[in-house]
Design an enzyme around this catalytic site. Structure first.
Site, PDB file in Angstrom:
ATOM      1  N   ASN A   9       0.261 -11.520   3.313  1.00 63.01           N
ATOM      2  CA  ASN A   9      -0.131 -11.536   1.907  1.00 63.01           C
ATOM      3  C   ASN A   9       1.098 -11.207   1.071  1.00 63.01           C
ATOM      4  O   ASN A   9       1.537 -10.065   1.028  1.00 63.01           O
ATOM      5  CB  ASN A   9      -1.246 -10.514   1.660  1.00 63.01           C
ATOM      6  CG  ASN A   9      -1.630 -10.434   0.191  1.00 63.01           C
ATOM      7  OD1 ASN A   9      -1.327 -11.322  -0.604  1.00 63.01           O
ATOM      8  ND2 ASN A   9      -2.304  -9.358  -0.185  1.00 63.01           N
ATOM      9  N   TRP A  10       1.654 -12.232   0.436  1.00 60.38           N
ATOM     10  CA  TRP A  10       2.879 -12.039  -0.330  1.00 60.38           C
ATOM     11  C   TRP A  10       2.660 -11.272  -1.630  1.00 60.38           C
ATOM     12  O   TRP A  10       3.617 -10.809  -2.241  1.00 60.38           O
ATOM     13  CB  TRP A  10       3.512 -13.393  -0.665  1.00 60.38           C
ATOM     14  CG  TRP A  10       3.995 -14.173   0.514  1.00 60.38           C
ATOM     15  CD1 TRP A  10       3.957 -13.795   1.827  1.00 60.38           C
ATOM     16  CD2 TRP A  10       4.604 -15.468   0.492  1.00 60.38           C
ATOM     17  NE1 TRP A  10       4.492 -14.773   2.625  1.00 60.38           N
ATOM     18  CE2 TRP A  10       4.903 -15.819   1.828  1.00 60.38           C
ATOM     19  CE3 TRP A  10       4.916 -16.376  -0.515  1.00 60.38           C
ATOM     20  CZ2 TRP A  10       5.497 -17.037   2.176  1.00 60.38           C
ATOM     21  CZ3 TRP A  10       5.504 -17.590  -0.178  1.00 60.38           C
ATOM     22  CH2 TRP A  10       5.803 -17.906   1.159  1.00 60.38           C
ATOM     23  N   LYS A  11       1.420 -11.190  -2.078  1.00 55.54           N
ATOM     24  CA  LYS A  11       1.098 -10.580  -3.370  1.00 55.54           C
ATOM     25  C   LYS A  11       1.927 -11.258  -4.474  1.00 55.54           C
ATOM     26  O   LYS A  11       2.157 -12.459  -4.405  1.00 55.54           O
ATOM     27  CB  LYS A  11       1.293  -9.069  -3.307  1.00 55.54           C
ATOM     28  CG  LYS A  11       0.500  -8.436  -2.151  1.00 55.54           C
ATOM     29  CD  LYS A  11       0.485  -6.932  -2.187  1.00 55.54           C
ATOM     30  CE  LYS A  11      -0.304  -6.401  -1.002  1.00 55.54           C
ATOM     31  NZ  LYS A  11      -0.463  -4.919  -1.060  1.00 55.54           N
ATOM     32  N   HIS A  94      -9.816  -8.190  -1.974  1.00 54.27           N
ATOM     33  CA  HIS A  94      -8.687  -7.302  -1.727  1.00 54.27           C
ATOM     34  C   HIS A  94      -8.799  -6.065  -2.620  1.00 54.27           C
ATOM     35  O   HIS A  94      -9.269  -6.140  -3.762  1.00 54.27           O
ATOM     36  CB  HIS A  94      -7.364  -8.027  -1.988  1.00 54.27           C
ATOM     37  CG  HIS A  94      -6.164  -7.290  -1.475  1.00 54.27           C
ATOM     38  ND1 HIS A  94      -5.586  -6.249  -2.171  1.00 54.27           N
ATOM     39  CD2 HIS A  94      -5.445  -7.428  -0.337  1.00 54.27           C
ATOM     40  CE1 HIS A  94      -4.561  -5.783  -1.484  1.00 54.27           C
ATOM     41  NE2 HIS A  94      -4.454  -6.477  -0.368  1.00 54.27           N
ATOM     42  N   GLU A  96      -6.773  -4.496  -4.348  1.00 46.65           N
ATOM     43  CA  GLU A  96      -6.111  -4.591  -5.652  1.00 46.65           C
ATOM     44  C   GLU A  96      -6.973  -5.357  -6.649  1.00 46.65           C
ATOM     45  O   GLU A  96      -6.976  -5.052  -7.844  1.00 46.65           O
ATOM     46  CB  GLU A  96      -4.731  -5.232  -5.488  1.00 46.65           C
ATOM     47  CG  GLU A  96      -3.758  -4.311  -4.763  1.00 46.65           C
ATOM     48  CD  GLU A  96      -2.587  -5.043  -4.129  1.00 46.65           C
ATOM     49  OE1 GLU A  96      -2.416  -6.247  -4.382  1.00 46.65           O
ATOM     50  OE2 GLU A  96      -1.859  -4.389  -3.353  1.00 46.65           O
ATOM     51  N   GLU A 166      -8.977  -2.807   5.295  1.00 48.19           N
ATOM     52  CA  GLU A 166      -7.766  -2.234   4.711  1.00 48.19           C
ATOM     53  C   GLU A 166      -8.078  -0.857   4.125  1.00 48.19           C
ATOM     54  O   GLU A 166      -8.629  -0.753   3.031  1.00 48.19           O
ATOM     55  CB  GLU A 166      -7.186  -3.157   3.635  1.00 48.19           C
ATOM     56  CG  GLU A 166      -8.215  -3.774   2.681  1.00 48.19           C
ATOM     57  CD  GLU A 166      -7.576  -4.403   1.466  1.00 48.19           C
ATOM     58  OE1 GLU A 166      -6.364  -4.647   1.483  1.00 48.19           O
ATOM     59  OE2 GLU A 166      -8.292  -4.618   0.483  1.00 48.19           O
ATOM     60  N   GLY A 172       0.737   0.494   0.914  1.00 50.41           N
ATOM     61  CA  GLY A 172       1.871   0.762   0.041  1.00 50.41           C
ATOM     62  C   GLY A 172       2.198   2.243  -0.107  1.00 50.41           C
ATOM     63  O   GLY A 172       2.988   2.621  -0.969  1.00 50.41           O
ATOM     64  N   SER A 212      -0.546  -1.130   6.033  1.00 58.43           N
ATOM     65  CA  SER A 212       0.844  -0.765   6.364  1.00 58.43           C
ATOM     66  C   SER A 212       1.191  -1.033   7.825  1.00 58.43           C
ATOM     67  O   SER A 212       1.787  -0.191   8.510  1.00 58.43           O
ATOM     68  CB  SER A 212       1.109   0.707   6.018  1.00 58.43           C
ATOM     69  OG  SER A 212       1.000   0.924   4.632  1.00 58.43           O
TER      70      SER A 212
END
Length: 250
Positions: A9-11, A94, A96, A166, A172, A212
């Site tokens: 997942n490049w975000k 997700h 976020e 997750e 992060g 992570s």
């Protein structure tokens, strides 16, 4: 036999040139190799058309999609539009998107239905906060996320879902759930599927770990009994690191 999957997942990272170079490098390294796992890149939507190629080893997915087919939703991209350009999968739920954009379980349910109606593979994310982990509510929290967004599906559609667990407190932050903690949560998720559907269906669903994961801990995490791969964040942005994680399944 459950599919093993490593998804990056490049975000909101990488320039187009950097993304193209990374995607090309991963595909090149996997070319001719025996595929012991499926590999995905979830990229910024504006890069999708530059990266999608059905002949490549790495499948390309979107990080988001809107449930409506069309309408006055400025800045959004529909699942049907993603499908039209050859997108193969989409991330839904997700942490976020839940935290920063206030996406509710009911809205995520709409997204799941829209994605499946277009034939997109759904990678559905679930997970708990540090507070929920510490007060013991983590299992109930995660199972409720799944129940509210997925358990209305019939068994055929449900089996088209990939789950990504997750732990929000390990994204992060440099913290990582221990292999035992992660595997226990995956087992609990699988038990909820067995209860809602059947043991056979529960055993067939791939559940990825998304907190992570990096080359130094990938082997310990991804070889646990109920962990079927990883949804990789920061380590997916460097070819060497991402390939090292993929090599866990060599």
């Amino acid at each position: 036999m459950r599919k093993k999957i490593v998804a990056g997942n490049w975000k909101m990272n990488l320039s187009l040139e950097e993304g193209q170079s990374l995607h090309k490098t991963i595909n090149s390294e996997l070319e001719g190799a025996s595929a012991n796992c499926e590999v995905y890149h979830f990229t910024p939507s504006i890069y999708l058309t530059s990266l999608i190629n059905e002949d490549q080893k790495v499948q390309v997915g979107a990080q988001n999609g809107h449930p409506e087919k069309s309408g006055a939703f400025t800045g959004e991209i529909s699942m049907s539009q993603l499908k039209a350009i050859g997108t193969q999968a989409v991330l839904i739920g997700h942490s976020e998107r839940r935290q920063l954009f206030n996406e509710s379980d009911s809205f995520l349910k709409e997204k799941v239905d829209a994605a499946l109606s277009e034939g997109l593979k759904v990678f559905f994310c679930c997970g708990e906060s540090l507070e929920q982990r510490e007060n013991g509510d983590y299992n109930t929290t995660v199972v409720n996320q799944l129940k509210n967004a997925l358990f209305h599906l019939d068994s055929t559609d449900f089996q088209k879902i990939v789950i990504a667990y997750e732990p929000i407190w390990a994204i992060g932050t440099g913290k990582t759930a221990s292999p035992e903690q992660a595997n226990e949560m995956h087992q609990n998720i699988r038990k909820s599927f067995a209860h809602a559907y059947s043991k056979e269906i529960a055993e067939d669903i791939s559940i990825l770990y998304g907190g992570s994961c990096k080359p130094s801990n990938a082997s310990d995490l991804l070889t646990q009994s109920d962990i079927d791969g990883g949804l990789i964040g920061g380590a997916s942005l460097k070819a060497e690191d991402f390939l090292a994680i993929i090599s866990t399944y060599k």
